[in-house]
Design a protein around this motif. Structure first.
Motif, short mmCIF file in Angstrom:
data_model
loop_
_atom_site.label_atom_id
_atom_site.label_comp_id
_atom_site.label_asym_id
_atom_site.label_seq_id
_atom_site.Cartn_x
_atom_site.Cartn_y
_atom_site.Cartn_z
N ASP A 21 28.19 -23.82 -51.65
CA ASP A 21 29.03 -22.65 -51.37
C ASP A 21 30.24 -23.04 -50.54
N LEU A 22 30.01 -23.84 -49.50
CA LEU A 22 31.13 -24.28 -48.66
C LEU A 22 32.08 -25.17 -49.45
N CYS A 23 31.50 -26.06 -50.25
CA CYS A 23 32.33 -26.96 -51.08
C CYS A 23 33.17 -26.16 -52.06
N ALA A 24 32.58 -25.13 -52.66
CA ALA A 24 33.31 -24.30 -53.62
C ALA A 24 34.50 -23.62 -52.96
N LEU A 25 34.30 -23.09 -51.76
CA LEU A 25 35.39 -22.41 -51.05
C LEU A 25 36.51 -23.38 -50.69
N GLN A 26 36.15 -24.57 -50.22
CA GLN A 26 37.17 -25.54 -49.83
C GLN A 26 37.95 -26.04 -51.04
N LEU A 27 37.24 -26.44 -52.08
CA LEU A 27 37.93 -26.95 -53.26
C LEU A 27 38.77 -25.87 -53.93
N ASP A 28 38.26 -24.65 -53.95
CA ASP A 28 39.02 -23.56 -54.55
C ASP A 28 40.35 -23.36 -53.81
N GLY A 29 40.31 -23.44 -52.50
CA GLY A 29 41.55 -23.29 -51.74
C GLY A 29 42.56 -24.38 -52.05
N PHE A 277 34.49 -30.18 -59.04
CA PHE A 277 34.24 -28.76 -59.28
C PHE A 277 33.44 -28.57 -60.56
N PHE A 278 33.81 -29.29 -61.62
CA PHE A 278 33.11 -29.17 -62.90
C PHE A 278 31.71 -29.78 -62.82
N ASP A 279 31.61 -30.95 -62.19
CA ASP A 279 30.31 -31.63 -62.14
C ASP A 279 29.27 -30.81 -61.39
N LEU A 280 29.69 -30.14 -60.32
CA LEU A 280 28.76 -29.34 -59.52
C LEU A 280 28.65 -27.89 -60.01
N ARG A 281 29.42 -27.56 -61.06
CA ARG A 281 29.41 -26.20 -61.63
C ARG A 281 29.69 -25.14 -60.55
N PHE A 286 31.76 -18.20 -57.78
CA PHE A 286 32.74 -17.11 -57.84
C PHE A 286 32.41 -16.10 -58.94
N GLY A 287 31.25 -16.25 -59.56
CA GLY A 287 30.82 -15.29 -60.56
C GLY A 287 31.41 -15.48 -61.93
N PHE A 288 31.97 -16.65 -62.22
CA PHE A 288 32.53 -16.89 -63.54
C PHE A 288 31.48 -17.49 -64.47
N PRO A 289 31.46 -17.08 -65.73
CA PRO A 289 30.45 -17.61 -66.66
C PRO A 289 30.71 -19.05 -67.08
N SER A 290 31.94 -19.54 -66.92
CA SER A 290 32.25 -20.91 -67.34
C SER A 290 33.40 -21.44 -66.49
N ALA A 291 33.52 -22.77 -66.49
CA ALA A 291 34.63 -23.40 -65.77
C ALA A 291 35.96 -23.05 -66.42
N SER A 292 35.96 -22.86 -67.74
CA SER A 292 37.20 -22.51 -68.44
C SER A 292 37.75 -21.18 -67.95
N ARG A 293 36.85 -20.22 -67.75
CA ARG A 293 37.30 -18.92 -67.26
C ARG A 293 37.81 -19.03 -65.82
N TYR A 294 37.17 -19.88 -65.04
CA TYR A 294 37.61 -20.06 -63.65
C TYR A 294 39.05 -20.57 -63.59
N VAL A 295 39.36 -21.65 -64.35
CA VAL A 295 40.70 -22.23 -64.25
C VAL A 295 41.76 -21.28 -64.79
N ARG A 304 42.27 -26.19 -71.58
CA ARG A 304 42.45 -27.47 -72.26
C ARG A 304 43.08 -28.49 -71.32
N LYS A 305 44.07 -28.07 -70.56
CA LYS A 305 44.69 -29.01 -69.62
C LYS A 305 43.70 -29.42 -68.55
N ALA A 306 42.91 -28.48 -68.05
CA ALA A 306 41.92 -28.81 -67.03
C ALA A 306 40.93 -29.84 -67.55
N ARG A 307 40.47 -29.66 -68.77
CA ARG A 307 39.52 -30.63 -69.34
C ARG A 307 40.17 -32.00 -69.50
N ALA A 308 41.45 -32.02 -69.89
CA ALA A 308 42.15 -33.29 -70.05
C ALA A 308 42.31 -34.00 -68.71
#
Length: 545
Positions: A21-29, A277-281, A286-295, A304-308
């Motif tokens: 949770d703490l990691c998610a908040l820091q990386l998101d910022g 962020f992707f590896d730790l899901r 943040f309540g998103f069903p997928s990493a794609s929706r998050y980015v 697509r750019k995020a995956r690249a």
């Protein structure tokens, strides 16, 4: 100004003991600040590109096509540059949206969508809609959303096959480009190959479109979407719009490249953070069903750019020399992606990535991959060497080990067409790659049997324009390096293949100059200017100072 501490980018923390949770908040910022900086760089690049496109300055710099210039100098496609310029131009007539973007209230994706749908009379209504809806919901409201170069509706085709079949695939791609007279993408070449094969298909095919995954629901947690981001604009980027003169194509080229370097500095940092962020899901926090929706919703960039970025970051960790060159700005994003499949722990390919044009680098990497598939060392060839096709041994013919992949991404209809061609040629009960091998053998045989132009210079130069970075394969001219009017002879060493534009509007209008001995010792000077060095100087496709 960097917004991510060096210790975070070092990524040395043991992930087993991370507070998610703490990691998610820091990386998101950090990610949102980087995304904001990149969005500002995009607008600056768009404003510069708008002037560049209006003046068709790529011609004055010695490039026949906009795409040739953008790939070689900016590591971007022409479509991406045109889209950036379009958004920048629209924002000039939409002051409310431009102000909201400048204040950090809108992501780049939201701004791009609003620039398409809004008018001077309706921009406030569209702004209200953008603040209350997710990116996906906003896309649904835009009647004809712009074709985002990073995010078009595509499917990925992948086929496991023996290495010899992949070698035949690359040969067919090259022949398809020669037959079409243009630099086809893999998807376009696959469509041409399938169409040629089906013209002699022995059986009807199943033309049903591939089944696609159902779309994700549009709803997104209301408190997990976009919110204003206040982050300093990189100083070197902010100054690019203050410099002059705007009418000098060489000065604009320098500023475009400076903005692109700033974006690359941001992109590699985003790649490091997104990988974790992707590896730790962490999107789940943040309540998103997928990493794609998050980015898309939180960062305003395409999935697509995020995956690249993540794929490149993972690959660079296996090749430290290439990673250091990419992060230091010595190798562009596109060159790093090109070299990654053959890069090793040594720096031979890393050095080559900065020595030759992108066109030559792509050809050398494909040649090296063919050698690797044939069991030969994939070391870089001499920069001036002719890249002869790899001869497959008879023993390779009997080797049916599935050690390679044929992959491309295309529209669903193209994937269905190509798969149908493979099914039509596949023997009953045989694996799909057998059908692919027969398709490629048929297509290559048909195209190689076509009558060739009798000019031996065209064949020697690979049926393409020899001017560095040019992708033209049509309207080819046989140019005398030393003009016959100046005493030049008709020997092959004094003749080189150039496209019509470079011959008539490049060489003869004084935008480029060629001298030396064909084919490998010709010195090309591209983007000539009085009293100053040219934009580019190469010997063949190798850069020289």
């Amino acid at each position: 100004m960097d917004v991510v501490p060096a210790e975070v980018l070092a990524d040395t923390v043991d992930r087993r003991y991370v507070d998610r949770d703490l990691c998610a908040l820091q990386l998101d910022g950090y990610l949102r600040r980087l995304a904001r900086q990149e969005a500002v760089c995009r607008r600056v690049l768009g404003r510069l590109a708008r002037t560049f496109l209006a003046g068709r300055y790529h011609h004055r710099l010695g490039f026949a096509r906009l795409g040739d210039y953008t790939r070689e100098r900016l590591s971007l496609s022409a479509r991406e540059v045109q889209e950036l310029a379009r958004v920048a131009e629209r924002l000039e007539s939409l002051p409310a949206i431009a102000t909201a973007f400048a204040a950090g209230d809108l992501s780049w994706t939201q701004t791009r969508l609003l620039a398409t749908a809004a008018t001077a009379d309706s921009e406030h209504e569209w702004l209200a809609l953008a603040r209350d809806r997710t990116v996906r919901a906003l896309e649904a409201l835009v009647a004809h959303p712009p074709a985002d170069p990073d995010e078009r509706r595509r499917l990925r085709f992948s086929l496991r096959c023996p290495r010899r079949v992949r070698g035949r695939w690359r040969q067919a791609i090259e022949l398809a480009r020669r037959m079409a007279g243009s630099e086809l993408s893999l998807a376009q070449a696959a469509e041409v190959i399938a169409a040629e094969a089906l013209s002699a298909a022995p059986a009807p095919i199943d033309d049903r479109l591939p089944r696609e995954a159902p779309p994700e629901p549009i709803d997104t947690p209301a408190d997990a979407g976009w919110s204003p981001v206040d982050v300093p604009i990189p100083e070197d980027v902010e100054k690019l719009l203050e410099l002059g003169p705007w009418g000098d194509p060489f000065a604009l080229d320098e500023r475009l490249r400076a903005a692109r370097r700033a974006m690359q500095r941001i992109d590699w940092q985003m790649g490091v953070l997104l990988r974790t962020f992707f590896d730790l899901r962490l999107h789940r926090a943040f309540g998103f069903p997928s990493a794609s929706r998050y980015v898309a919703e939180r960062l305003g960039i395409s999935a697509r750019k995020a995956r690249a970025l993540v794929a490149l970051e993972r690959g660079l960790r296996r090749t430290p020399a290439l990673g250091a060159a990419y992060r230091g700005g010595g190798v562009s994003w596109l060159r790093a992606l090109t070299v990654l499949p053959v890069a090793t722990a040594d720096d031979a390919w890393v050095a080559r990535a900065g020595e030759v044009t992108l066109r030559r680098l792509v050809a050398e990497v494909e040649w090296a991959l063919d050698r690797r598939d044939a069991g030969l060392p994939p070391a870089p060839p001499s920069p001036d060497a002719t890249l002869a096709p790899v001869e497959w041994q008879m023993r390779a013919r009997a080797d049916e080990t599935l050690g390679a992949d044929i992959t491309f991404t295309a529209a669903p209809s193209v994937v269905a067409l190509f798969r149908g061609a493979l099914d039509a040629f596949r023997p009953p009960g045989a694996p799909l790659w057998k059908g692919c091998e027969k398709v490629l053998e048929h297509v290559c045989g048909e195209w190689e049997a076509q009558p060739a132009h009798r000019d031996p210079v065209f064949a020697r130069d690979g049926w393409r324009c020899a001017v560095p970075a040019c992708t033209s394969r049509a309207s080819l001219h046989d140019h005398h390096v030393v003009y016959r009017s100046a005493g030049g002879d008709n020997s092959r060493e004094n003749r080189v293949t150039v496209c019509a534009w470079h011959h008539l509007r490049g060489i003869h209008l004084g935008r480029i100059r060629a001298h030396g001995v064909a084919p490998h010792a010709i010195i090309w000077e591209i983007g000539l200017r009085r009293g100053r060095p040219p934009l580019m100087r190469t010997v063949g496709d190798r850069y020289v100072s």
